[in-house]
Design a protein around this motif. Structure first.
Motif, PDB file in Angstrom:
ATOM      1  N   PHE A   8      31.253  -9.448 -35.872  1.00  0.00           N
ATOM      2  CA  PHE A   8      32.607  -9.949 -35.655  1.00  0.00           C
ATOM      3  C   PHE A   8      33.245 -10.091 -37.036  1.00  0.00           C
ATOM      4  CE2 PHE A   8      35.293 -13.922 -35.174  1.00  0.00           C
ATOM      5  CZ  PHE A   8      36.387 -13.254 -34.656  1.00  0.00           C
ATOM      6  N   ALA A   9      34.099  -9.135 -37.392  1.00  0.00           N
ATOM      7  CA  ALA A   9      34.804  -9.181 -38.678  1.00  0.00           C
ATOM      8  C   ALA A   9      36.090  -9.965 -38.455  1.00  0.00           C
ATOM      9  CB  ALA A   9      35.100  -7.769 -39.164  1.00  0.00           C
ATOM     10  N   THR A  10      36.241 -11.054 -39.163  1.00  0.00           N
ATOM     11  CA  THR A  10      37.367 -11.954 -38.924  1.00  0.00           C
ATOM     12  C   THR A  10      38.193 -12.168 -40.177  1.00  0.00           C
ATOM     13  OG1 THR A  10      38.016 -14.149 -38.142  1.00  0.00           O
ATOM     14  CG2 THR A  10      35.928 -14.002 -39.335  1.00  0.00           C
ATOM     15  N   ASP A  11      39.479 -12.433 -39.977  1.00  0.00           N
ATOM     16  CA  ASP A  11      40.360 -12.785 -41.091  1.00  0.00           C
ATOM     17  C   ASP A  11      40.583 -14.298 -41.157  1.00  0.00           C
ATOM     18  OD1 ASP A  11      42.027 -13.229 -38.929  1.00  0.00           O
ATOM     19  OD2 ASP A  11      43.445 -11.641 -39.438  1.00  0.00           O
ATOM     20  N   LEU A  12      39.969 -15.042 -40.258  1.00  0.00           N
ATOM     21  CA  LEU A  12      40.020 -16.506 -40.204  1.00  0.00           C
ATOM     22  C   LEU A  12      41.426 -17.064 -39.964  1.00  0.00           C
ATOM     23  CD1 LEU A  12      37.449 -17.543 -42.957  1.00  0.00           C
ATOM     24  CD2 LEU A  12      37.133 -17.531 -40.477  1.00  0.00           C
ATOM     25  N   ARG A  13      42.287 -16.274 -39.367  1.00  0.00           N
ATOM     26  CA  ARG A  13      43.599 -16.815 -38.991  1.00  0.00           C
ATOM     27  C   ARG A  13      43.407 -17.806 -37.852  1.00  0.00           C
ATOM     28  NH1 ARG A  13      47.959 -11.940 -39.650  1.00  0.00           N
ATOM     29  NH2 ARG A  13      47.187 -11.288 -41.672  1.00  0.00           N
ATOM     30  N   TRP A  14      44.463 -18.518 -37.505  1.00  0.00           N
ATOM     31  CA  TRP A  14      44.342 -19.644 -36.588  1.00  0.00           C
ATOM     32  C   TRP A  14      43.857 -19.265 -35.202  1.00  0.00           C
ATOM     33  CZ3 TRP A  14      47.765 -20.620 -32.421  1.00  0.00           C
ATOM     34  CH2 TRP A  14      48.846 -19.751 -32.332  1.00  0.00           C
ATOM     35  N   LYS A  15      44.060 -18.045 -34.756  1.00  0.00           N
ATOM     36  CA  LYS A  15      43.574 -17.658 -33.426  1.00  0.00           C
ATOM     37  C   LYS A  15      42.188 -17.007 -33.489  1.00  0.00           C
ATOM     38  CE  LYS A  15      47.327 -18.122 -30.510  1.00  0.00           C
ATOM     39  NZ  LYS A  15      47.803 -17.756 -29.203  1.00  0.00           N
ATOM     40  N   SER A  16      41.549 -17.036 -34.633  1.00  0.00           N
ATOM     41  CA  SER A  16      40.208 -16.461 -34.759  1.00  0.00           C
ATOM     42  C   SER A  16      39.188 -17.187 -33.896  1.00  0.00           C
ATOM     43  CB  SER A  16      39.748 -16.483 -36.211  1.00  0.00           C
ATOM     44  OG  SER A  16      40.540 -15.631 -36.994  1.00  0.00           O
ATOM     45  N   PHE A  17      39.417 -18.466 -33.634  1.00  0.00           N
ATOM     46  CA  PHE A  17      38.490 -19.221 -32.798  1.00  0.00           C
ATOM     47  C   PHE A  17      38.450 -18.637 -31.391  1.00  0.00           C
ATOM     48  CE2 PHE A  17      38.787 -21.938 -36.333  1.00  0.00           C
ATOM     49  CZ  PHE A  17      37.721 -22.818 -36.294  1.00  0.00           C
ATOM     50  N   SER A  18      39.603 -18.321 -30.853  1.00  0.00           N
ATOM     51  CA  SER A  18      39.682 -17.702 -29.532  1.00  0.00           C
ATOM     52  C   SER A  18      39.005 -16.338 -29.541  1.00  0.00           C
ATOM     53  CB  SER A  18      41.144 -17.568 -29.108  1.00  0.00           C
ATOM     54  OG  SER A  18      41.253 -16.826 -27.923  1.00  0.00           O
ATOM     55  N   ALA A  19      39.264 -15.551 -30.574  1.00  0.00           N
ATOM     56  CA  ALA A  19      38.660 -14.224 -30.679  1.00  0.00           C
ATOM     57  C   ALA A  19      37.145 -14.330 -30.819  1.00  0.00           C
ATOM     58  CB  ALA A  19      39.258 -13.465 -31.863  1.00  0.00           C
ATOM     59  N   ALA A  20      36.660 -15.291 -31.601  1.00  0.00           N
ATOM     60  CA  ALA A  20      35.216 -15.473 -31.764  1.00  0.00           C
ATOM     61  C   ALA A  20      34.578 -15.854 -30.436  1.00  0.00           C
ATOM     62  CB  ALA A  20      34.928 -16.542 -32.813  1.00  0.00           C
ATOM     63  N   ASP A  21      35.237 -16.710 -29.698  1.00  0.00           N
ATOM     64  CA  ASP A  21      34.745 -17.107 -28.389  1.00  0.00           C
ATOM     65  C   ASP A  21      34.649 -15.888 -27.460  1.00  0.00           C
ATOM     66  OD1 ASP A  21      33.809 -19.328 -26.900  1.00  0.00           O
ATOM     67  OD2 ASP A  21      35.694 -19.396 -25.782  1.00  0.00           O
ATOM     68  N   GLN A  22      35.665 -15.021 -27.516  1.00  0.00           N
ATOM     69  CA  GLN A  22      35.645 -13.787 -26.721  1.00  0.00           C
ATOM     70  C   GLN A  22      34.496 -12.876 -27.155  1.00  0.00           C
ATOM     71  OE1 GLN A  22      39.501 -11.731 -26.290  1.00  0.00           O
ATOM     72  NE2 GLN A  22      40.373 -13.570 -27.227  1.00  0.00           N
ATOM     73  N   ALA A  23      34.297 -12.746 -28.463  1.00  0.00           N
ATOM     74  CA  ALA A  23      33.225 -11.893 -28.982  1.00  0.00           C
ATOM     75  C   ALA A  23      31.865 -12.380 -28.492  1.00  0.00           C
ATOM     76  CB  ALA A  23      33.256 -11.851 -30.508  1.00  0.00           C
ATOM     77  N   VAL A  24      31.649 -13.687 -28.522  1.00  0.00           N
ATOM     78  CA  VAL A  24      30.382 -14.245 -28.055  1.00  0.00           C
ATOM     79  C   VAL A  24      30.198 -13.965 -26.564  1.00  0.00           C
ATOM     80  CG1 VAL A  24      29.135 -16.403 -27.625  1.00  0.00           C
ATOM     81  CG2 VAL A  24      30.213 -16.007 -29.841  1.00  0.00           C
ATOM     82  N   HIS A  25      31.253 -14.160 -25.794  1.00  0.00           N
ATOM     83  CA  HIS A  25      31.176 -13.923 -24.357  1.00  0.00           C
ATOM     84  C   HIS A  25      30.833 -12.457 -24.060  1.00  0.00           C
ATOM     85  CE1 HIS A  25      31.943 -14.334 -20.098  1.00  0.00           C
ATOM     86  NE2 HIS A  25      32.752 -13.288 -20.171  1.00  0.00           N
ATOM     87  N   VAL A  26      31.534 -11.532 -24.698  1.00  0.00           N
ATOM     88  CA  VAL A  26      31.275 -10.106 -24.489  1.00  0.00           C
ATOM     89  C   VAL A  26      29.858  -9.759 -24.934  1.00  0.00           C
ATOM     90  CG1 VAL A  26      31.927  -7.760 -25.187  1.00  0.00           C
ATOM     91  CG2 VAL A  26      33.706  -9.435 -24.620  1.00  0.00           C
ATOM     92  N   ALA A  27      29.451 -10.276 -26.093  1.00  0.00           N
ATOM     93  CA  ALA A  27      28.101 -10.006 -26.595  1.00  0.00           C
ATOM     94  C   ALA A  27      27.047 -10.490 -25.593  1.00  0.00           C
ATOM     95  CB  ALA A  27      27.893 -10.660 -27.953  1.00  0.00           C
ATOM     96  N   GLN A  28      27.252 -11.669 -25.031  1.00  0.00           N
ATOM     97  CA  GLN A  28      26.308 -12.183 -24.039  1.00  0.00           C
ATOM     98  C   GLN A  28      26.268 -11.292 -22.806  1.00  0.00           C
ATOM     99  OE1 GLN A  28      27.791 -16.183 -23.560  1.00  0.00           O
ATOM    100  NE2 GLN A  28      26.435 -17.003 -25.136  1.00  0.00           N
ATOM    101  N   CYS A  29      27.437 -10.853 -22.352  1.00  0.00           N
ATOM    102  CA  CYS A  29      27.507  -9.966 -21.180  1.00  0.00           C
ATOM    103  C   CYS A  29      26.795  -8.638 -21.425  1.00  0.00           C
ATOM    104  CB  CYS A  29      28.960  -9.704 -20.779  1.00  0.00           C
ATOM    105  SG  CYS A  29      29.779 -11.142 -20.068  1.00  0.00           S
ATOM    106  N   LEU A  30      26.830  -8.169 -22.664  1.00  0.00           N
ATOM    107  CA  LEU A  30      26.194  -6.901 -23.015  1.00  0.00           C
ATOM    108  C   LEU A  30      24.726  -7.061 -23.417  1.00  0.00           C
ATOM    109  CD1 LEU A  30      29.078  -5.246 -25.081  1.00  0.00           C
ATOM    110  CD2 LEU A  30      28.350  -4.674 -22.739  1.00  0.00           C
ATOM    111  N   GLY A  31      24.245  -8.294 -23.433  1.00  0.00           N
ATOM    112  CA  GLY A  31      22.854  -8.542 -23.801  1.00  0.00           C
ATOM    113  C   GLY A  31      22.588  -8.504 -25.292  1.00  0.00           C
ATOM    114  N   ILE A  32      23.625  -8.664 -26.099  1.00  0.00           N
ATOM    115  CA  ILE A  32      23.474  -8.660 -27.557  1.00  0.00           C
ATOM    116  C   ILE A  32      23.057 -10.052 -28.011  1.00  0.00           C
ATOM    117  CG2 ILE A  32      24.680  -8.410 -29.767  1.00  0.00           C
ATOM    118  CD1 ILE A  32      26.598  -6.458 -28.293  1.00  0.00           C
ATOM    119  N   GLU A  33      21.942 -10.121 -28.701  1.00  0.00           N
ATOM    120  CA  GLU A  33      21.467 -11.409 -29.205  1.00  0.00           C
ATOM    121  C   GLU A  33      21.758 -11.607 -30.681  1.00  0.00           C
ATOM    122  OE1 GLU A  33      17.445 -12.229 -28.119  1.00  0.00           O
ATOM    123  OE2 GLU A  33      17.757 -11.548 -26.057  1.00  0.00           O
TER     124      GLU A  33
END
Length: 136
Positions: A8-33
């Motif tokens: 997850f390459a991030t620029d740390l802007r204020w909505k990065s928290f939402s994007a990080a949460d989405q990345a974790v969710h997608v990663a979990q759905c895909l079985g990425i640990e």
């Protein structure tokens, strides 16, 4: 495709928290640990030592908070040209999937130069995570 490692390459802007949460969710759905968050401090040669140290400290605080919020276990800060650093990281760590922020809901209309370069040059699939509409 079997995905094992994601970045997850991030620029740390204020909505990065939402994007990080989405990345974790997608990663979990895909079985990425193995999901790593990466922030790149650019142009150190143009920053004074004090300013660089302050930016590094603030970035570390924001990144560790983002990782804690989204349950990303691995995170790091690198320095250099963001495009090059991310691409090198992908190659050196055998990343299977790259998550990046788009700057608005539809994605490509405000992707940004780094994001655009990564979409076109990454040796792995790129998953765009929309920030959402401005002001939302």
């Amino acid at each position: 495709m079997n995905y094992k490692k994601a970045l997850f390459a991030t620029d740390l802007r204020w909505k990065s928290f939402s994007a990080a949460d989405q990345a974790v969710h997608v990663a979990q759905c895909l079985g990425i640990e193995d999901l790593t968050a990466l922030y790149v401090i650019e142009n150190r040669k143009f920053l004074s030592k004090v300013f660089y140290q302050e930016e590094e400290h603030l970035a570390y605080c924001k990144l560790s908070e983002l990782a804690s919020f989204s349950h990303i276990r691995n995170y790091l800060i690198e320095e250099g040209d963001a495009r090059k650093v991310v691409l090198e990281f992908i190659n050196e760590h055998d990343i299977d999937l790259l998550f990046i922020n788009a700057h608005c809901h539809s994605g490509f209309d405000r992707l940004g130069s780094v994001g655009y370069a990564l979409v076109n040059q990454a040796p792995c699939p790129v998953w765009l995570l929309p920030y959402g509409k401005e002001g939302s």
